[in-house]
Scaffold this motif. Structure first.
Motif, PDB file in Angstrom:
ATOM      1  N   ALA A  81       0.826  -1.209   0.000  1.00 33.73           N
ATOM      2  CA  ALA A  81       0.000   0.000   0.000  1.00 33.73           C
ATOM      3  C   ALA A  81       0.863   1.263   0.000  1.00 33.73           C
ATOM      4  CB  ALA A  81      -0.916   0.004   1.220  1.00 33.73           C
ATOM      5  N   ASP A  82       2.135   1.113   0.374  1.00 35.29           N
ATOM      6  CA  ASP A  82       3.050   2.250   0.377  1.00 35.29           C
ATOM      7  C   ASP A  82       3.550   2.496  -1.051  1.00 35.29           C
ATOM      8  OD1 ASP A  82       5.076   3.955   2.229  1.00 35.29           O
ATOM      9  OD2 ASP A  82       6.134   3.135   0.492  1.00 35.29           O
ATOM     10  N   PRO A  83       3.485   3.729  -1.546  1.00 31.73           N
ATOM     11  CA  PRO A  83       3.844   3.996  -2.951  1.00 31.73           C
ATOM     12  C   PRO A  83       5.263   3.576  -3.326  1.00 31.73           C
ATOM     13  CG  PRO A  83       3.339   6.049  -1.764  1.00 31.73           C
ATOM     14  CD  PRO A  83       2.986   4.924  -0.856  1.00 31.73           C
ATOM     15  N   PHE A  84       6.222   3.763  -2.405  1.00 36.01           N
ATOM     16  CA  PHE A  84       7.608   3.393  -2.699  1.00 36.01           C
ATOM     17  C   PHE A  84       7.719   1.883  -2.924  1.00 36.01           C
ATOM     18  CE2 PHE A  84      11.601   1.625  -1.105  1.00 36.01           C
ATOM     19  CZ  PHE A  84      12.546   2.313  -1.857  1.00 36.01           C
ATOM     20  N   TYR A  85       7.181   1.100  -1.979  1.00 35.07           N
ATOM     21  CA  TYR A  85       7.294  -0.359  -2.088  1.00 35.07           C
ATOM     22  C   TYR A  85       6.441  -0.901  -3.229  1.00 35.07           C
ATOM     23  CZ  TYR A  85      10.035  -0.135   2.119  1.00 35.07           C
ATOM     24  OH  TYR A  85      11.039   0.164   3.008  1.00 35.07           O
ATOM     25  N   ASN A  86       5.336  -0.226  -3.505  1.00 34.89           N
ATOM     26  CA  ASN A  86       4.519  -0.615  -4.654  1.00 34.89           C
ATOM     27  C   ASN A  86       5.323  -0.439  -5.945  1.00 34.89           C
ATOM     28  OD1 ASN A  86       1.974  -1.449  -5.859  1.00 34.89           O
ATOM     29  ND2 ASN A  86       1.822   0.654  -6.604  1.00 34.89           N
ATOM     30  N   ALA A  87       6.052   0.676  -6.039  1.00 29.76           N
ATOM     31  CA  ALA A  87       6.894   0.926  -7.211  1.00 29.76           C
ATOM     32  C   ALA A  87       8.012  -0.120  -7.304  1.00 29.76           C
ATOM     33  CB  ALA A  87       7.485   2.328  -7.144  1.00 29.76           C
ATOM     34  N   PHE A  88       8.578  -0.487  -6.154  1.00 27.72           N
ATOM     35  CA  PHE A  88       9.645  -1.493  -6.143  1.00 27.72           C
ATOM     36  C   PHE A  88       9.119  -2.851  -6.624  1.00 27.72           C
ATOM     37  CE2 PHE A  88      12.004  -4.856  -3.816  1.00 27.72           C
ATOM     38  CZ  PHE A  88      13.243  -4.693  -4.439  1.00 27.72           C
ATOM     39  N   LEU A  89       7.929  -3.243  -6.141  1.00 23.12           N
ATOM     40  CA  LEU A  89       7.340  -4.522  -6.555  1.00 23.12           C
ATOM     41  C   LEU A  89       7.073  -4.520  -8.054  1.00 23.12           C
ATOM     42  CD1 LEU A  89       4.831  -5.108  -3.589  1.00 23.12           C
ATOM     43  CD2 LEU A  89       7.057  -6.188  -3.931  1.00 23.12           C
ATOM     44  N   GLY A  90       6.601  -3.396  -8.566  1.00 28.15           N
ATOM     45  CA  GLY A  90       6.371  -3.278 -10.009  1.00 28.15           C
ATOM     46  C   GLY A  90       7.667  -3.406 -10.787  1.00 28.15           C
TER      47      GLY A  90
END
Length: 607
Positions: free
Chosen positions: A582-591
């Motif tokens: 749900a955190d934008p940084f970690y979401n970007a990393f997962l992507g």
């Protein structure tokens, strides 16, 4: 007084107060708690005692288990204690794995030093805070320095001279274009220059070349960094380059290469050293006489013992004066003097003229420490990476007021003379790519020989597996047993050589738990302790897995930047996408992993 100076002074008070409360050992703060928080080492196994620099007692010790003690940095203020006795103040010289060394500020070893149950704990660093307060209170009286302070805390950028590209004959012919540009900037710019060195970009190599160029131009250079390890790192390179370097400060635990360039090393076997040796022998005789009086003795014996110890103290003062007199010539002859900010401040070098001060790892240097050494030179070079971990600050209140903003973070928003080292030589392109995009505006390039040859980046998702975070035995630190089981299977299935692999985690509780269950040959550390290091393979255990999506201090994305830029060949990150996603940084990393790496689920490891 300038409002920001007032703020810094207030923050120092808050930090002093927090240190005093946090390090206290009493009924409210038990030894078990201090150990769990990584603030105490206990019990110690004493393996050697000797009298070291200025004839202070020094103790080498071992621990039964390697601690997770990233707060125990070299030069940290400590107290040595045992139940029922008054503690003795000192400093930590070194701590590596299960072995360490500390110095006591006392005329002799305590009678109880080899008793069972001896330990050391962190103590308030009153020496450093006293210096910082003094420096800030006097800052407005130094007009050129105060002007720089106002510029760094003003609205406008300054120092925009650029580089004229005057030809330099580079000592190191292998520098890339961005490194050469940074070297030219350092040699040409009259004010303040920033060298922004992301992970693996050869920052130290660049600084060494710049310092050699400054020496060739006839300059005397001052080199500093917030930790002794960082000072030694750059000192070794300069010594290798043939520079006449003098390493000052906490130099008791340096390797032979550097010891030969310390005042003690330079003066060994000299006539002056023989004189000092005679004084030490006299001090030892008085000490032995004093030690005839043990724990139970009368008033007359106590007075006699105090007189003998007073004589030991007088001799120690004489030794210090003699050392200072002999060191003066060494200071005058050195092309470079290197030490931590406190080491340089204590060395009293302000009567010497330095054209340039180079501060390495400036992203770890809190602002007041920088002002303690800025007056020592005409030009300033700040080198580091403000997108890696900031300085450690204990007080949350002080941190919220910005006390953990490094001098580099303060300066980088104002100083136009900022030069990015834009090519990394550490890791495969897929590993570096996310950090390049998120932190460095896609400006961080990867050297040609490190282009991808397969899959180099893997995320292992524990979502839905029940591998949730738990509090450790102390009830404070967080750990995740399920993630450690995955690490064990990963070592087996990927056939990772433990000697070429490190497990790192943002949480000290996970590092402590890992040391109990994983191979002893595997390097295990917190992310904070691993900054500046690298390994062939890195496994990152994120730990956080809960129903609330609470990610705690994973929110400091700079910590994650450090974590994911340590691996050279293979990076494995283990975490719960349901918690971190749900955190934008970690979401970007997962992507990013889905696109450029291998996204695996925990179920592959449950077979």
């Amino acid at each position: 007084m300038h409002p920001h100076l007032q703020l810094l002074l207030k923050c120092i008070e808050l930090e002093e107060k927090e240190q005093s409360q946090r390090y206290r050992l009493d009924q409210q703060h038990t030894l078990k708690q201090l150990k769990a928080e990584g603030l105490a080492l206990h019990p110690l196994i004493i393996i050697r005692k000797n009298f070291g620099y200025a004839d202070y007692p020094e103790i080498s010790f071992k621990l039964a288990f390697p601690p997770e003690a990233n707060m125990f940095r070299d030069g940290a203020a400590i107290e040595c204690f045992v139940a029922g006795q008054d503690p003795v103040k000192g400093i930590l010289i070194s701590l590596e794995g299960k072995s360490g060394e500390f110095r006591l500020y006392a005329p002799d070893f305590p009678d109880w030093i080899e008793d069972d149950g001896v330990g050391i704990k962190l103590a308030p660093d009153t020496r450093t805070t006293t210096i910082m307060k003094k420096v800030l209170n006097e800052l407005e009286n130094n007009k050129p320095l105060y002007k720089l302070f106002e510029q760094l805390h003003g609205d406008a950028s300054f120092d925009g001279n650029g580089v004229t590209n005057n030809p330099l004959h580079f000592h190191n012919q292998r520098l890339n274009q961005s490194q050469q540009l940074a070297v030219m900037a350092i040699t040409e710019n009259p004010g303040i220059t920033i060298v922004h060195g992301p992970p693996g970009t050869g920052k130290t190599t660049t600084l060494i070349e710049a310092i050699i160029q400054l020496i060739k131009a006839g300059e005397k250079v001052l080199v500093s960094a917030p930790s002794n390890t960082a000072v030694d790192n750059i000192a070794k390179g300069l010594i290798k380059g043939g520079v006449n370097l003098l390493r000052v400060g906490n130099t008791s635990k340096v390797d032979e290469t550097i010891f030969a360039h310390t005042p003690e090393g330079r003066l060994s076997n000299s006539r002056q050293e023989k004189e000092i040796k005679q004084l030490k022998i006299r001090a030892e005789e008085f000490r032995r006489m004093a030690l005839k009086y043990k724990r139970s003795f009368g008033k007359a014996e106590r007075e006699q013992r105090n007189l003998l110890f007073k004589e030991v103290k007088n001799i120690r003062t004489e030794i210090k004066k003699l050392q200072a007199y002999n060191e003066e010539k060494l200071f005058a002859e050195a092309e470079v003097i290197a030490g931590t900010p406190i080491g340089l401040y204590d060395a009293d070098v302000d009567h010497l003229h330095f054209k340039t001060l180079v501060v390495d790892e400036a992203g770890q240097c809190i602002e007041p420490l920088a002002w303690s050494i800025f007056p020592l030179a005409d030009k300033i070079v700040l080198a580091g990476d403000h997108w890696q971990l900031p300085p450690t600050v204990l007080s949350n209140e002080a941190a919220l007021k910005g006390f953990n903003r490094s001098i580099l973070e303060v300066a980088v928003t104002r100083v136009k003379n900022t030069f990015l080292l834009n090519t990394q030589y550490r890791m495969r392109q897929a590993i570096a790519g996310f950090s390049s995009n998120y932190f460095y505006n896609d400006l961080l390039l990867t050297a040609e020989h490190l282009q991808n040859t397969g899959v180099h980046l893997t995320f292992i998702d524990t979502a839905g597996s029940g591998h949730q975070e738990t509090h450790g035995p102390d009830g404070i630190s967080l750990q995740n047993e399920g993630e450690l089981q995955i690490v064990q299977k990963l070592l087996e299935t990927e056939q990772l050589d433990p000697l070429k692999t490190a497990l790192i985690s943002p949480y000290s509780g996970q590092a402590v738990a890992a040391k109990e269950s994983l191979p002893t040959s595997l390097r295990i550390s917190t992310v904070d302790s691993f900054q500046g290091q690298e390994k062939e393979n890195i496994i990152v255990s994120l730990v956080r897995s809960n129903d609330d999506g609470d990610i705690g201090f994973l929110k400091d994305y700079r910590r994650m930047n450090v974590a994911i830029t340590r691996a050279k060949e293979q990076l494995f990150v283990i975490g719960d996408s349901a918690t971190i996603g749900a955190d934008p940084f970690y979401n970007a990393f997962l992507g990013y992993v889905e696109k450029h790496g291998n996204y695996r689920t925990v179920w592959e490891f449950e077979l």
